[in-house]
Design an enzyme around this catalytic site. Structure first.
Site, PDB file in Angstrom:
ATOM      1  N   GLU A  74      -1.579  -9.477  -0.117  1.00 55.72           N
ATOM      2  CA  GLU A  74      -2.997  -9.672   0.199  1.00 55.72           C
ATOM      3  C   GLU A  74      -3.841  -9.769  -1.068  1.00 55.72           C
ATOM      4  O   GLU A  74      -4.774 -10.574  -1.156  1.00 55.72           O
ATOM      5  CB  GLU A  74      -3.480  -8.523   1.098  1.00 55.72           C
ATOM      6  CG  GLU A  74      -2.912  -8.641   2.508  1.00 55.72           C
ATOM      7  CD  GLU A  74      -3.132  -7.402   3.366  1.00 55.72           C
ATOM      8  OE1 GLU A  74      -3.616  -7.558   4.498  1.00 55.72           O
ATOM      9  OE2 GLU A  74      -2.805  -6.295   2.906  1.00 55.72           O
TER      10      GLU A  74
ATOM     11  N   GLY B 212      -0.043  -5.107   1.034  1.00 53.81           N
ATOM     12  CA  GLY B 212      -1.289  -5.145   0.268  1.00 53.81           C
ATOM     13  C   GLY B 212      -1.159  -5.912  -1.030  1.00 53.81           C
ATOM     14  O   GLY B 212      -2.132  -6.470  -1.533  1.00 53.81           O
TER      15      GLY B 212
ATOM     16  N   GLU C  94       4.517  -5.003   7.424  1.00 53.51           N
ATOM     17  CA  GLU C  94       3.733  -3.989   8.144  1.00 53.51           C
ATOM     18  C   GLU C  94       4.235  -3.726   9.558  1.00 53.51           C
ATOM     19  O   GLU C  94       4.227  -2.583  10.033  1.00 53.51           O
ATOM     20  CB  GLU C  94       2.252  -4.392   8.185  1.00 53.51           C
ATOM     21  CG  GLU C  94       1.484  -4.127   6.896  1.00 53.51           C
ATOM     22  CD  GLU C  94       1.569  -5.270   5.904  1.00 53.51           C
ATOM     23  OE1 GLU C  94       0.796  -5.285   4.938  1.00 53.51           O
ATOM     24  OE2 GLU C  94       2.428  -6.166   6.098  1.00 53.51           O
TER      25      GLU C  94
ATOM     26  N   ALA D 251       0.852  -1.185   0.000  1.00 58.28           N
ATOM     27  CA  ALA D 251       0.000   0.000   0.000  1.00 58.28           C
ATOM     28  C   ALA D 251       0.889   1.237   0.000  1.00 58.28           C
ATOM     29  O   ALA D 251       2.065   1.184   0.366  1.00 58.28           O
ATOM     30  CB  ALA D 251      -0.917  -0.007   1.215  1.00 58.28           C
TER      31      ALA D 251
END
Length: 260
Positions: free
Chosen positions: A114, A111, A134, A66
């Protein structure tokens, strides 16, 4: 919506969707998430599309995570809303009636991992890297990563990867069961296209029901999953594709499925 960061090509029943921000290693921000959801929604409604490939632009990254520049100043409320936006996209991919193949051509971090985990199959290039960094930023995976990774490779392996923030190689991803198959980078797209075309030639209603049975069955007891499977199996006998598929087999000809 005019998708500025997403490319979409449709040929022979296969949609190739590319996150196109190579200058930022295809990082996901709010706009990219919204565009990707919009493009995939259109594909879901397109009856000519039988299978989907999701990849990233360039040779360095699938999606490197992200967009930290966008996330850094977020309030608690904004962070929660951003996670929900990402989760909505992930859940939509999981619930699409069409199979989705992730062609991971480089970094799939945060992300990006994911996004790949939401897909039905992950093909990766030999230079691909996987991880959830993260915790090194003081947060946790927020787009379903803690849930999907643990269900895929087991809680112990998932904890090792998430708690350490470690980045692993494509070979390790294959060993751990994150990746279905590795291939040299120049061959990745054609390899994914080969699988997508193989899926696309089958009865699309049956493929969608099979995906439904697997994805939803994972959240049921085994006995409930069996009952759910048998109900979907029965419903398919009311479809034109079932009549065509079995009729073609009996008549020793190639089936011509209509997706009905």
């Amino acid at each position: 919506m005019d998708a500025k960061n997403i490319l979409c090509e449709i040929n022979e029943g296969v949609a190739v969707v590319t996150v196109n921000r190579p200058e930022s290693l295809n990082a996901l921000n709010s706009a990219v998430l919204a565009e990707l959801e919009c493009v995939l929604y259109g594909i879901e409604q397109d009856q000519t599309v039988k299978a989907v490939i999701l990849t990233g632009a360039g040779e360095k990254a699938f999606v490197a995570g992200a967009d930290i520049k966008e996330m850094a100043p977020m309030t608690s409320f904004e962070g929660h809303r951003f996670a929900q936006q990402g989760q909505r996209l992930v859940l939509f991919i999981e619930k699409m009636t069409k199979p989705v193949i992730a062609a991971v051509n480089g970094y799939a971090l945060g992300g990006g991992l994911e996004l790949a985990l939401a897909c039905d199959v992950i093909y990766a290039s030999e230079n691909a890297k996987f991880g959830f960094p993260e915790v090194t930023l003081g947060i946790i995976p927020g787009f379903g990563g803690t849930q999907n990774l643990a269900r895929l490779i087991g809680p112990n392996r998932a904890k090792e990867l998430v708690f350490s923030g470690r980045i692993i190689t494509a070979a390790k991803g294959l060993e751990w069961g994150i990746v279905n198959e590795l291939t040299p980078l120049p061959e990745l797209k054609e390899k994914a296209l080969g699988l997508a075309r193989e899926m696309a030639k089958n009865g699309s209603v049956a493929v969608g029901y099979a995906k439904n049975a697997i994805v939803n069955g994972l959240n049921m007891t085994k006995e409930d999953g069996f009952r759910y499977e048998s109900s979907l199996f029965g419903v398919l006998f009311a479809t034109e594709d079932q009549k065509e598929g079995m009729g073609a087999f009996v008549e020793k000809r190639k089936a011509k499925f209509q997706g009905k």
